[in-house]
Design a protein around this motif. Structure first.
Motif, PDB file in Angstrom:
ATOM      1  N   SER A  99       0.830  -1.207   0.000  1.00  0.00           N
ATOM      2  CA  SER A  99       0.000   0.000   0.000  1.00  0.00           C
ATOM      3  C   SER A  99       0.863   1.255   0.000  1.00  0.00           C
ATOM      4  O   SER A  99       0.540   2.240  -0.673  1.00  0.00           O
ATOM      5  N   SER A 100       1.948   1.219   0.766  1.00  0.00           N
ATOM      6  CA  SER A 100       2.870   2.359   0.770  1.00  0.00           C
ATOM      7  C   SER A 100       3.458   2.567  -0.628  1.00  0.00           C
ATOM      8  O   SER A 100       3.543   3.708  -1.108  1.00  0.00           O
ATOM      9  N   SER A 101       3.851   1.478  -1.260  1.00  0.00           N
ATOM     10  CA  SER A 101       4.406   1.591  -2.617  1.00  0.00           C
ATOM     11  C   SER A 101       3.355   2.086  -3.594  1.00  0.00           C
ATOM     12  O   SER A 101       3.655   2.886  -4.490  1.00  0.00           O
ATOM     13  N   ALA A 102       2.111   1.622  -3.431  1.00  0.00           N
ATOM     14  CA  ALA A 102       1.036   2.075  -4.314  1.00  0.00           C
ATOM     15  C   ALA A 102       0.826   3.578  -4.200  1.00  0.00           C
ATOM     16  O   ALA A 102       0.655   4.279  -5.211  1.00  0.00           O
ATOM     17  N   GLY A 103       0.846   4.090  -2.972  1.00  0.00           N
ATOM     18  CA  GLY A 103       0.713   5.533  -2.800  1.00  0.00           C
ATOM     19  C   GLY A 103       1.860   6.285  -3.432  1.00  0.00           C
ATOM     20  O   GLY A 103       1.670   7.331  -4.073  1.00  0.00           O
ATOM     21  N   GLY A 104       3.066   5.739  -3.291  1.00  0.00           N
ATOM     22  CA  GLY A 104       4.236   6.401  -3.859  1.00  0.00           C
ATOM     23  C   GLY A 104       4.225   6.422  -5.377  1.00  0.00           C
ATOM     24  O   GLY A 104       4.514   7.449  -5.997  1.00  0.00           O
ATOM     25  N   VAL A 105       3.876   5.278  -6.007  1.00  0.00           N
ATOM     26  CA  VAL A 105       3.906   5.247  -7.479  1.00  0.00           C
ATOM     27  C   VAL A 105       2.752   6.044  -8.076  1.00  0.00           C
ATOM     28  O   VAL A 105       2.904   6.642  -9.156  1.00  0.00           O
ATOM     29  N   ARG A 106       1.616   6.073  -7.407  1.00  0.00           N
ATOM     30  CA  ARG A 106       0.511   6.916  -7.891  1.00  0.00           C
ATOM     31  C   ARG A 106       0.945   8.382  -7.891  1.00  0.00           C
ATOM     32  O   ARG A 106       0.759   9.102  -8.881  1.00  0.00           O
ATOM     33  N   MET A 107       1.509   8.810  -6.764  1.00  0.00           N
ATOM     34  CA  MET A 107       1.947  10.194  -6.679  1.00  0.00           C
ATOM     35  C   MET A 107       3.067  10.472  -7.678  1.00  0.00           C
ATOM     36  O   MET A 107       3.091  11.531  -8.339  1.00  0.00           O
ATOM     37  N   GLY A 108       3.988   9.528  -7.829  1.00  0.00           N
ATOM     38  CA  GLY A 108       5.079   9.712  -8.776  1.00  0.00           C
ATOM     39  C   GLY A 108       4.587   9.865 -10.192  1.00  0.00           C
ATOM     40  O   GLY A 108       5.076  10.711 -10.951  1.00  0.00           O
ATOM     41  N   ALA A 109       3.592   9.063 -10.585  1.00  0.00           N
ATOM     42  CA  ALA A 109       3.062   9.133 -11.952  1.00  0.00           C
ATOM     43  C   ALA A 109       2.346  10.456 -12.199  1.00  0.00           C
ATOM     44  O   ALA A 109       2.560  11.111 -13.232  1.00  0.00           O
ATOM     45  N   VAL A 110       1.492  10.834 -11.257  1.00  0.00           N
ATOM     46  CA  VAL A 110       0.707  12.061 -11.433  1.00  0.00           C
ATOM     47  C   VAL A 110       1.608  13.293 -11.402  1.00  0.00           C
ATOM     48  O   VAL A 110       1.500  14.199 -12.249  1.00  0.00           O
ATOM     49  N   ALA A 111       2.516  13.341 -10.424  1.00  0.00           N
ATOM     50  CA  ALA A 111       3.397  14.500 -10.291  1.00  0.00           C
ATOM     51  C   ALA A 111       4.351  14.620 -11.486  1.00  0.00           C
ATOM     52  O   ALA A 111       4.549  15.719 -12.022  1.00  0.00           O
ATOM     53  N   THR A 112       4.908  13.499 -11.913  1.00  0.00           N
ATOM     54  CA  THR A 112       5.895  13.556 -12.989  1.00  0.00           C
ATOM     55  C   THR A 112       5.242  13.862 -14.324  1.00  0.00           C
ATOM     56  O   THR A 112       5.825  14.574 -15.167  1.00  0.00           O
ATOM     57  N   PRO A 147      -4.834  16.278 -17.980  1.00  0.00           N
ATOM     58  CA  PRO A 147      -5.990  15.789 -17.219  1.00  0.00           C
ATOM     59  C   PRO A 147      -6.892  14.916 -18.095  1.00  0.00           C
ATOM     60  O   PRO A 147      -7.241  15.292 -19.208  1.00  0.00           O
ATOM     61  N   ASN A 148      -7.243  13.740 -17.587  1.00  0.00           N
ATOM     62  CA  ASN A 148      -8.158  12.852 -18.281  1.00  0.00           C
ATOM     63  C   ASN A 148      -8.635  11.797 -17.293  1.00  0.00           C
ATOM     64  O   ASN A 148      -8.107  11.685 -16.176  1.00  0.00           O
ATOM     65  N   GLU A 149      -9.596  10.998 -17.698  1.00  0.00           N
ATOM     66  CA  GLU A 149     -10.182  10.024 -16.787  1.00  0.00           C
ATOM     67  C   GLU A 149      -9.188   8.939 -16.383  1.00  0.00           C
ATOM     68  O   GLU A 149      -9.186   8.482 -15.234  1.00  0.00           O
ATOM     69  N   ALA A 150      -8.359   8.506 -17.305  1.00  0.00           N
ATOM     70  CA  ALA A 150      -7.383   7.466 -16.982  1.00  0.00           C
ATOM     71  C   ALA A 150      -6.391   7.971 -15.936  1.00  0.00           C
ATOM     72  O   ALA A 150      -6.047   7.255 -14.985  1.00  0.00           O
ATOM     73  N   ARG A 151      -5.940   9.191 -16.115  1.00  0.00           N
ATOM     74  CA  ARG A 151      -5.010   9.777 -15.148  1.00  0.00           C
ATOM     75  C   ARG A 151      -5.683   9.959 -13.800  1.00  0.00           C
ATOM     76  O   ARG A 151      -5.072   9.729 -12.747  1.00  0.00           O
ATOM     77  N   ASP A 152      -6.950  10.349 -13.803  1.00  0.00           N
ATOM     78  CA  ASP A 152      -7.693  10.497 -12.554  1.00  0.00           C
ATOM     79  C   ASP A 152      -7.829   9.164 -11.827  1.00  0.00           C
ATOM     80  O   ASP A 152      -7.721   9.101 -10.597  1.00  0.00           O
ATOM     81  N   ARG A 153      -8.087   8.094 -12.586  1.00  0.00           N
ATOM     82  CA  ARG A 153      -8.197   6.777 -11.944  1.00  0.00           C
ATOM     83  C   ARG A 153      -6.861   6.344 -11.354  1.00  0.00           C
ATOM     84  O   ARG A 153      -6.812   5.705 -10.294  1.00  0.00           O
ATOM     85  N   LEU A 154      -5.773   6.678 -12.036  1.00  0.00           N
ATOM     86  CA  LEU A 154      -4.455   6.340 -11.510  1.00  0.00           C
ATOM     87  C   LEU A 154      -4.151   7.144 -10.246  1.00  0.00           C
ATOM     88  O   LEU A 154      -3.398   6.698  -9.384  1.00  0.00           O
ATOM     89  N   ALA A 155      -4.768   8.307 -10.137  1.00  0.00           N
ATOM     90  CA  ALA A 155      -4.534   9.187  -8.984  1.00  0.00           C
ATOM     91  C   ALA A 155      -5.495   8.929  -7.829  1.00  0.00           C
ATOM     92  O   ALA A 155      -5.407   9.590  -6.802  1.00  0.00           O
TER      93      ALA A 155
END
Length: 823
Positions: free
Chosen positions: A385-398, A711-719
């Motif tokens: 779960s910690s890794s999931a939070g990190g990679v979600r944030m990494g994808a959205v931020a980057t 911004p798009n739905e796929a990115r929102d779901r990843l976030a």
């Protein structure tokens, strides 16, 4: 021709029967009919068919008549089997018996039943859990200042600690009857994920009391008095727990810990009672410096036979108040500049009454089993779960940063080198979040997922490290200059921590995933082990014969299925009804499921006890099982979310990446298999048309990168589930909030740049240029205001922090004599 026809007839019925997994009796009947048909077709030249029929009749007689089969085959092989079976340590025996088998068992079957996966309910939070995530969890993130915590305090602020306790963040897994929140594993996952998207220090603090700790152990094994006393206090944060397991001289081999306790009489609260005198030395204990109650694992000895006639009673667990005389909590460790509370715990001749033993005297010696069962649950949630939070944030931020940051008048995300890294970030994030979600959901289905938790721990943390490396590479200087505006640096520093804790990843991959999976998930191996250990000789032979011939049929079936599915490049496999675009992925999983079962069986049969120390082979086979599980998790996520077309590029990238990894792992097994003729035969079955899988292509990677940068739905779901509220402590939230305006300004910036290149604008400074452009009618007044606003957003995004030198100096007086630093 006359002899070939009956042989071909038997071969064809065997292939069909093996592929479809018909019973031995059904194969016998079909083969007999086929031989008869061949004889009729070649009449009057009946002799070749008669010869084939005679040989077949002999084989059928021996294999179908069970008393004869046991005498000629199963009995002799049982004697050989008992000599070739590897000796298991007590640690391994307990690990193999602990936990449950879920979907991973289907993947080891060689023929996964997709209806079982698709019938699993969609994981969903309750309204109460969602309200907690949107309310107290959001507020916790708002209160937390990560730079202040990591750079100045080396701890959470008193305000955050108080908020954690008052809002029962340490009591998420404790039932409501004891004053806890009584949350599902999915809710536990969601809270940890959101905290981790902001801060590793925060998520680590929340994880431990809800993972492998006293609360989990008490819920499953504690006495009623222990539950009633501790659980309400833990839920309210009146008690802060830690669990002391790791000894400097034992490391990951918990059953070899030198920490010990001697059963004896001693003084407790002024009375002479029977208890345990403990001596222990633990380190790496998260929350130890602030803990008020310490869980402890040790080996119990009873030399004076106070409790039984056995002296060595085995690993036992205790729960000890910090105020206990002799219990020493040492100074803090400093884990890679991510300063969650962590430190050593020691004690010499610490006396505790028997009532401090978790579960009481009844659970003496059951400590390792208790730990393994609880670890499979906690490990399935905390680090994934910690890794999931990190990679979600990494994808959205980057994605946002790569769109906002420009070089050569173009967003850096448009450069193919950056695009390649963005695609990897998006694909790995999709896979990791699906994996973390599926393992949490498994816990809610009542499983104790021993093998999936190891898969999730290893691959989520490894993917997290890969993602944060790419994130850092794309951010460049922005990522390496620490300060309040840096949202990358601490995550980069934290990556090795997740890889190391809860079982080092090297150990997890090379020994645990396949070591447990090959026996726990296999439909016959563990049953054969149990049958061979039956005390009654008659029962032993009957049961072993049943499992052995089931195993033989299973192995033949997988050999045939692996070959035919490899020969047709998976096209022969069936896919469940549904989205046609994902059918090929279901087929590939089915193919490599059969391949894994075949290669694993062959390795266990030919290498025997040697396979236990062939950790490189074991690691590669574990990679195959892991990737099959991850692929299944991604398909389940895609189905649960309604098969969103926009998400497909991320799913496809991650799927191709996983299949390519499976192929390479199998190729590595075969290239390094020590018995070369066996390796050659396996290669002919596994890769009959060669290595045909390919890594994700550039066009697919381009589509993934494009999704991340707008911004798009796929990115929102990843976030989903990460903290993106734009406030003073969340630079990513502010950047993401400004992204739409940056995108809206791009056409205006192009007009401005075109005018500059054409020589229409003479000014050199940005402010003067846009004023001149407005005067010439190149841009409108509204467009000028938009450019000014976007300029400010961009400046904040690309800026890094600087400090007065005195702000970076340690508060410690360096002129004083240095204190002892080794804990």
């Amino acid at each position: 021709m006359a002899i070939a026809l009956p042989i071909l007839a038997v071969l064809l019925t065997t292939l069909i029967s093996a592929y479809r997994r018909f019973s031995l009796a059904t194969w016998t009947l079909f083969s007999a009919i086929a031989i008869g048909a061949a004889a009729a077709a070649t009449w009057p030249n009946w002799l070749p068919s008669a010869i084939v029929g005679g040989v077949f009749a002999l084989i059928a007689l021996i294999t179908n008549v069970k008393p004869l089969r046991r005498l000629l085959i199963s009995g002799p092989f049982l004697k050989v089997y008992q000599t070739m079976t590897p000796q298991l340590s007590e640690t391994e025996k307990v690990a193999l018996e602990a936990g449950t088998v879920g979907w991973e068992g289907e993947l080891f079957s060689g023929r996964p039943d997709w209806s079982k996966l698709k019938s699993q309910p969609k994981p969903q939070l309750t309204s109460e859990e969602q309200a907690f995530l949107d309310g107290p969890c959001d507020e916790l993130c708002r209160l937390h200042d990560d730079f202040e915590a990591t750079h100045h305090r080396a701890d959470l602020s008193p305000q955050v600690w108080d908020y954690l306790k008052k809002n029962k963040f340490f009591g998420m897994i404790i039932p409501k009857q004891y004053g806890g929140l009584g949350f599902s594993a999915l809710a536990h996952h969601a809270v940890v994920q959101k905290c981790a998207s902001l801060s590793g220090t925060l998520s680590s603090t929340v994880c431990v009391p809800n993972s492998l700790g006293p609360a989990e152990l008490l819920l499953h094994y504690g006495t009623e008095d222990q539950k009633n006393h501790y659980l309400p206090r833990l839920a309210r944060g009146e008690e802060i727990p830690c669990f002391a397991l790791t000894n400097p001289y034992a490391g990951s081999d918990a059953t070899s810990i030198p920490d010990f306790g001697i059963v004896c009489k001693g003084q407790h609260q002024g009375q002479d009672v029977l208890g345990v005198r403990l001596t222990f030395d633990k380190r790496y204990i998260t929350l130890a410096p602030v803990a008020t109650v310490v869980g402890l694992a040790f080996r119990l000895h009873d030399p004076d036979k106070h409790l039984s006639d056995v002296s060595d009673r085995g690993i036992t667990l205790a729960l000890i108040p910090r105020s206990t005389p002799g219990l020493e909590v040492g100074r803090r460790h400093f884990p890679l500049n991510v300063p969650f509370q962590n430190g050593p715990v020691r004690g010499k001749d610490v006396f505790i009454p028997l009532s401090y033993l978790i579960g009481g005297p009844e659970y003496i010696g059951q400590g390792w089993r208790m730990l393994v069962e609880c670890l499979s649950v906690g490990r399935a949630i905390s680090l994934p779960s910690s890794s999931a939070g990190g990679v979600r944030m990494g994808a959205v931020a980057t994605g946002a940063y790569a769109r906002i940051r420009k070089q050569f008048q173009m967003p850096i995300g448009r450069f193919e080198g950056v695009e390649e890294a963005l695609a990897r970030i998006g694909g790995k994030a999709y896979a990791t979040t699906a994996l973390a979600r599926m393992t949490a959901a498994a816990v809610d289905l009542g499983e104790k997922p021993a093998v999936p938790s190891a898969i999730a721990k290893y691959h989520a943390t490894e993917n997290g490290a890969t993602v944060v490396k790419d994130v850092m590479d794309i951010h460049g200087g922005k990522g390496i200059i620490l300060g309040p505006s840096n949202y990358v640096g601490r995550a980069y520093q934290a990556a090795p921590i997740s890889i190391t804790v809860e079982g080092a990843n090297i150990l997890t991959r090379s020994m645990i995933i396949f070591g447990q999976g090959a026996i726990r998930c296999h439909p016959y191996v563990l049953k054969e082990l149990h049958a061979a250990q039956e005390a009654d000789p008659k029962t032993r032979l009957v049961e072993f014969d049943k499992q052995l011939f089931g195993h033989i049929g299973f192995a033949i079936s997988n050999g045939v299925r692996a070959f035919l599915l490899g020969l047709t490049h998976s096209r022969l496999a069936k896919a469940p009804m549904g989205d046609a675009t994902t059918a090929k992925f279901y087929r590939k999983i089915t193919r490599y499921s059969a391949t894994l079962a075949l290669v694993a069986d062959t390795a266990m049969l030919t290498l025997g006890a040697r396979l236990k120390v062939k950790e490189k082979l074991s690691g590669r086979l574990g990679d195959v099982l892991s990737q099959l599980y991850i692929m299944s998790a991604m398909l389940k996520r895609y189905e649960d979310q309604g098969r969103p077309t926009m998400d497909y590029p991320m799913l496809a990238w991650a799927m191709h990446d996983a299949v390519y990894a499976i192929q390479n792992a199998l190729d590595g097994v075969l290239r390094n298999f020590p018995i070369r003729p066996v390796a050659w035969a396996l290669r002919a079955l596994v890769f009959p048309i060669g290595l045909r899988e390919r890594a994700p292509g550039d066009r697919l990677g381009h589509r993934v990168a494009t999704l991340l940068m707008s911004p798009n739905e796929a990115r929102d779901r990843l976030a989903e589930g990460i903290y993106l509220t734009p406030n003073a402590n969340n630079p990513v939230g502010r950047m993401v909030a400004g992204l739409p305006k940056v995108i809206a300004a791009e056409p205006v910036e192009r007009k401005l740049m075109k005018a500059i290149k054409a020589g229409q604008l003479k000014a050199l400074e940005f402010g003067a240029q846009i004023d001149e452009a407005l005067q010439q009618g190149i841009i409108t007044s509204a467009e000028r205001e938009l450019l000014i606003e976007v300029r400010a957003i961009t400046h904040e995004v690309i800026s890094v922090d600087d400090f007065d030198p005195s702000e970076l100096e340690s508060a410690v007086d360096l002129d004083k004599p240095k204190l002892k630093s080794v804990a």
